[in-house]
Write a protein that holds these residues in place. Structure first.
Motif, short mmCIF file in Angstrom:
data_model
loop_
_atom_site.label_atom_id
_atom_site.label_comp_id
_atom_site.label_asym_id
_atom_site.label_seq_id
_atom_site.Cartn_x
_atom_site.Cartn_y
_atom_site.Cartn_z
N ASP A 261 7.00 -5.11 13.39
CA ASP A 261 7.76 -5.03 12.14
C ASP A 261 7.83 -3.60 11.58
N LEU A 262 6.98 -2.72 12.06
CA LEU A 262 6.92 -1.36 11.55
C LEU A 262 7.73 -0.37 12.40
N LYS A 263 7.69 -0.52 13.70
CA LYS A 263 8.34 0.42 14.60
C LYS A 263 9.82 0.63 14.29
N PRO A 264 10.62 -0.42 14.07
CA PRO A 264 12.04 -0.18 13.77
C PRO A 264 12.26 0.59 12.46
N VAL A 265 11.41 0.36 11.48
CA VAL A 265 11.55 1.06 10.19
C VAL A 265 11.26 2.56 10.37
N ILE A 266 10.20 2.89 11.09
CA ILE A 266 9.84 4.29 11.34
C ILE A 266 10.90 4.95 12.21
N GLY B 97 0.79 -1.23 0.00
CA GLY B 97 0.00 0.00 0.00
C GLY B 97 0.82 1.28 0.00
N LYS B 98 0.19 2.32 0.51
CA LYS B 98 0.77 3.66 0.50
C LYS B 98 1.96 3.75 1.45
N PRO B 99 2.92 4.64 1.14
CA PRO B 99 4.06 4.82 2.04
C PRO B 99 3.67 5.63 3.28
N ALA B 100 4.47 5.48 4.32
CA ALA B 100 4.32 6.32 5.51
C ALA B 100 5.12 7.59 5.27
N LYS B 101 4.82 8.63 6.03
CA LYS B 101 5.59 9.87 5.95
C LYS B 101 6.20 10.13 7.32
N PRO C 261 -0.24 5.22 6.87
CA PRO C 261 -1.46 5.00 6.10
C PRO C 261 -2.48 4.21 6.94
N PRO C 262 -3.75 4.32 6.60
CA PRO C 262 -4.78 3.58 7.34
C PRO C 262 -4.46 2.09 7.40
N GLY C 263 -4.75 1.51 8.56
CA GLY C 263 -4.55 0.07 8.74
C GLY C 263 -3.21 -0.30 9.34
N LEU C 264 -2.29 0.64 9.45
CA LEU C 264 -0.99 0.35 10.04
C LEU C 264 -0.91 0.99 11.42
N ARG C 265 -0.27 0.26 12.34
CA ARG C 265 -0.12 0.75 13.71
C ARG C 265 1.36 1.05 13.97
N ALA C 266 1.61 2.18 14.59
CA ALA C 266 2.98 2.62 14.84
C ALA C 266 3.73 1.66 15.77
#
Length: 184
Positions: A155-160, A124-128, A146-151
């Motif tokens: 798997d997402l927290k380290p990338v952000i 989907g869409k990228p995060a900013k 983007p909608p549907g993703l949780r901070a």
């Protein structure tokens, strides 16, 4: 024949609008632009914040770093505001833009962004991610997913976090921030 054209008269804010927007309160930042809204209400941009009184009487005051983006549609005279910490938008139907509000909103939001980056997501869409200046001039970090993703997703927290760390490093290299980045 007049050789020097007359400057247009400055538009005067309607009675009661200044008080409704809280612009008459001591310490309020300088007014940059304002507009009356269709159905009643008003919106004003100051150096520090965006102030809105909706046609239903709801009063909102948000600093510029709380505004994700704004889109102006000339044909419908609609200025739509997206907020950083909410998926809810605020549509403002401007009655008569004598106060240049859409232009000033765009300028103030853009001027609060110091650095930003797009972070590809697995689907989907990228995060900013962005570093923005608050009204006191301090840098703060923001991530918009983007909608549907949780901070807090494992798997997402380290990338952000890495994307924000990269922005902090870039800001330091450019001398944009004083001191270490705050804890993310």
């Amino acid at each position: 024949m007049r050789l020097i054209p007359r400057r247009p008269k400055r538009a005067v804010m309607p009675d009661g609008m200044e008080q409704a927007l809280g612009l008459d309160e001591p310490g309020t930042a300088r007014l940059l632009a304002w507009s009356v809204l269709v159905g009643g209400g008003a919106a004003a941009a100051t150096v520090r914040d965006l102030r809105i009184v909706t046609p239903r009487g709801e009063r909102m005051v948000h600093t510029w770093d709380a505004v994700d983006r704004a889109v102006w549609d000339q044909d419908s005279r609609m200025l739509v505001i997206w907020w950083v910490h909410s998926r809810k938008t605020t549509p403002l139907e401007i009655q008569d833009d004598v106060g240049r509000l859409p232009e000033v909103v765009r300028e103030r939001v853009q001027s609060s962004v110091v650095l930003s980056a797009s972070v590809p997501m697995r689907r989907g869409k990228p995060a900013k991610v962005a570093l923005r200046r608050d009204p006191d001039g301090r840098l703060l970090a923001q991530s918009l997913l983007p909608p549907g993703l949780r901070a807090d997703a494992p798997d997402l927290k380290p990338v952000i976090d890495q994307a924000l760390a990269d922005l902090w490093a870039e800001a330091g290299e450019q001398g944009l921030n004083a001191g270490a980045p705050p804890a993310i």
